[in-house]
Design a protein around this motif. Structure first.
Motif, PDB file in Angstrom:
ATOM      1  N   ARG A 137      69.362 -78.696 107.534  1.00 28.98           N
ATOM      2  CA  ARG A 137      70.578 -79.508 107.421  1.00 28.98           C
ATOM      3  C   ARG A 137      71.691 -79.012 108.335  1.00 28.98           C
ATOM      4  O   ARG A 137      72.786 -79.562 108.327  1.00 28.98           O
ATOM      5  N   ASP A 138      71.433 -77.907 109.060  1.00 31.37           N
ATOM      6  CA  ASP A 138      72.409 -77.321 109.979  1.00 31.37           C
ATOM      7  C   ASP A 138      73.707 -76.977 109.252  1.00 31.37           C
ATOM      8  O   ASP A 138      74.807 -77.230 109.750  1.00 31.37           O
ATOM      9  N   GLU A 139      73.570 -76.372 108.073  1.00 28.67           N
ATOM     10  CA  GLU A 139      74.726 -75.976 107.278  1.00 28.67           C
ATOM     11  C   GLU A 139      75.095 -74.524 107.583  1.00 28.67           C
ATOM     12  O   GLU A 139      74.251 -73.718 107.965  1.00 28.67           O
ATOM     13  N   ASP A 140      76.348 -74.211 107.411  1.00 22.42           N
ATOM     14  CA  ASP A 140      76.851 -72.866 107.680  1.00 22.42           C
ATOM     15  C   ASP A 140      76.917 -72.084 106.366  1.00 22.42           C
ATOM     16  O   ASP A 140      77.984 -71.883 105.784  1.00 22.42           O
ATOM     17  N   ARG A 141      75.753 -71.683 105.873  1.00 25.61           N
ATOM     18  CA  ARG A 141      75.651 -70.922 104.633  1.00 25.61           C
ATOM     19  C   ARG A 141      74.486 -69.955 104.774  1.00 25.61           C
ATOM     20  O   ARG A 141      73.684 -70.082 105.684  1.00 25.61           O
ATOM     21  N   ILE A 142      74.407 -69.016 103.826  1.00 24.37           N
ATOM     22  CA  ILE A 142      73.249 -68.141 103.755  1.00 24.37           C
ATOM     23  C   ILE A 142      72.744 -68.076 102.320  1.00 24.37           C
ATOM     24  O   ILE A 142      73.429 -68.486 101.388  1.00 24.37           O
ATOM     25  N   VAL A 143      71.556 -67.526 102.168  1.00 21.88           N
ATOM     26  CA  VAL A 143      70.976 -67.227 100.864  1.00 21.88           C
ATOM     27  C   VAL A 143      70.872 -65.719 100.749  1.00 21.88           C
ATOM     28  O   VAL A 143      70.391 -65.060 101.671  1.00 21.88           O
ATOM     29  N   MET A 144      71.333 -65.170  99.620  1.00 19.47           N
ATOM     30  CA  MET A 144      71.102 -63.758  99.331  1.00 19.47           C
ATOM     31  C   MET A 144      70.082 -63.700  98.202  1.00 19.47           C
ATOM     32  O   MET A 144      70.299 -64.264  97.134  1.00 19.47           O
ATOM     33  N   CYS A 145      68.973 -63.042  98.488  1.00 19.31           N
ATOM     34  CA  CYS A 145      67.871 -62.936  97.537  1.00 19.31           C
ATOM     35  C   CYS A 145      67.724 -61.491  97.082  1.00 19.31           C
ATOM     36  O   CYS A 145      67.335 -60.629  97.858  1.00 19.31           O
ATOM     37  N   PHE A 146      68.043 -61.246  95.811  1.00 22.34           N
ATOM     38  CA  PHE A 146      67.883 -59.920  95.235  1.00 22.34           C
ATOM     39  C   PHE A 146      66.480 -59.783  94.657  1.00 22.34           C
ATOM     40  O   PHE A 146      65.945 -60.731  94.071  1.00 22.34           O
ATOM     41  N   PHE A 147      65.896 -58.601  94.827  1.00 22.83           N
ATOM     42  CA  PHE A 147      64.585 -58.338  94.244  1.00 22.83           C
ATOM     43  C   PHE A 147      64.460 -56.849  93.974  1.00 22.83           C
ATOM     44  O   PHE A 147      65.138 -56.031  94.593  1.00 22.83           O
ATOM     45  N   GLY A 148      63.572 -56.521  93.046  1.00 19.86           N
ATOM     46  CA  GLY A 148      63.352 -55.129  92.702  1.00 19.86           C
ATOM     47  C   GLY A 148      62.181 -54.541  93.456  1.00 19.86           C
ATOM     48  O   GLY A 148      61.400 -55.252  94.111  1.00 19.86           O
ATOM     49  N   ASP A 149      62.032 -53.231  93.352  1.00 24.71           N
ATOM     50  CA  ASP A 149      60.972 -52.538  94.079  1.00 24.71           C
ATOM     51  C   ASP A 149      59.586 -52.974  93.648  1.00 24.71           C
ATOM     52  O   ASP A 149      58.643 -52.881  94.427  1.00 24.71           O
ATOM     53  N   GLY A 150      59.443 -53.489  92.429  1.00 30.32           N
ATOM     54  CA  GLY A 150      58.140 -53.990  91.988  1.00 30.32           C
ATOM     55  C   GLY A 150      57.649 -55.161  92.821  1.00 30.32           C
ATOM     56  O   GLY A 150      56.444 -55.395  92.939  1.00 30.32           O
ATOM     57  N   SER A 151      58.578 -55.902  93.418  1.00 27.52           N
ATOM     58  CA  SER A 151      58.210 -57.061  94.242  1.00 27.52           C
ATOM     59  C   SER A 151      57.521 -56.680  95.544  1.00 27.52           C
ATOM     60  O   SER A 151      56.781 -57.476  96.118  1.00 27.52           O
ATOM     61  N   VAL A 152      57.773 -55.470  96.006  1.00 25.06           N
ATOM     62  CA  VAL A 152      57.237 -55.039  97.298  1.00 25.06           C
ATOM     63  C   VAL A 152      55.706 -55.012  97.296  1.00 25.06           C
ATOM     64  O   VAL A 152      55.074 -55.184  98.341  1.00 25.06           O
TER      65      VAL A 152
END
Length: 196
Positions: A137-152
């Motif tokens: 959509r060419d929007e000026d935003r970001i996503v911040m995705c938090f995750f824990g070490d178990g996800s690695v």
């Protein structure tokens, strides 16, 4: 864009207030869970308050946040109403997810908070999808995705980071390493050393 190297007293006081709110919220939740007033699962954010407050304070209000099942601190730092979040923990219709999501599934579209997710690493592909939509959509935003070490240790971790890099997506993956994934210490879950 230059990063600020100092904070004024008002910012410091606001950060402290947010961290204190999260800690009090979590301690109250723990007591009510032990009293069996809060049902289901309860994954507390005690000791990690500064992470959510510091990281989310760098975002703009229209940036997106998505996280794991340990989501209360992120929700409060993103500006969700503590009363509505607590109502969700109690399973009330006035909760942020209508009382149907409980502790691990807090959502607020108006705050661009896309929830906690109970499946380890389940939020990572969703973050990629959100970021792809922003880019498309060419929007000026970001996503911040938090995750824990178990996800690695999960395939979704590798696939999501690879696609985000390949497609140059506006997503920040933020690892919160508290040394435990679903109650299992990192030494028992990951080969090759103690630290990520």
């Amino acid at each position: 864009m230059a990063l600020a190297t100092t904070l004024d007293k008002t910012q410091v006081a606001d950060f402290y207030r947010q961290m204190q709110t999260i800690r009090i919220f979590e301690e109250f939740s723990q007591v009510k869970y032990q009293e069996q007033k809060i049902k289901g699962f309860l994954h507390l954010y005690i000791g990690q308050e500064a992470v959510a407050v510091g990281a989310i304070s760098a975002l703009r209000p229209d940036d997106d946040v998505i996280t794991s099942y340990r989501d209360h601190g992120h929700a409060l730092a993103k500006g969700l109403d503590p009363n509505a979040v607590m109502a969700e923990l109690y399973g009330k219709a006035t909760g942020v997810s209508g009382g149907k999501g409980g502790s691990m599934h807090l959502f607020d579209v108006s705050k661009r908070f896309w929830g906690g997710h109970a499946i380890v690493a389940g939020q990572l592909p969703l973050a990629v999808g959100l970021a792809l939509a922003i880019k498309t959509r060419d929007e000026d935003r970001i996503v911040m995705c938090f995750f824990g070490d178990g996800s690695v240790n999960e395939g979704e971790f590798h696939e999501s980071l690879n696609l985000a890099a390949l497609w140059n997506l506006p997503v920040v993956f933020f690892l919160e390493n508290n040394l435990y994934g679903m109650g299992t210490h990192i030494e028992r879950a990951r080969a090759g050393g103690k630290e990520i």
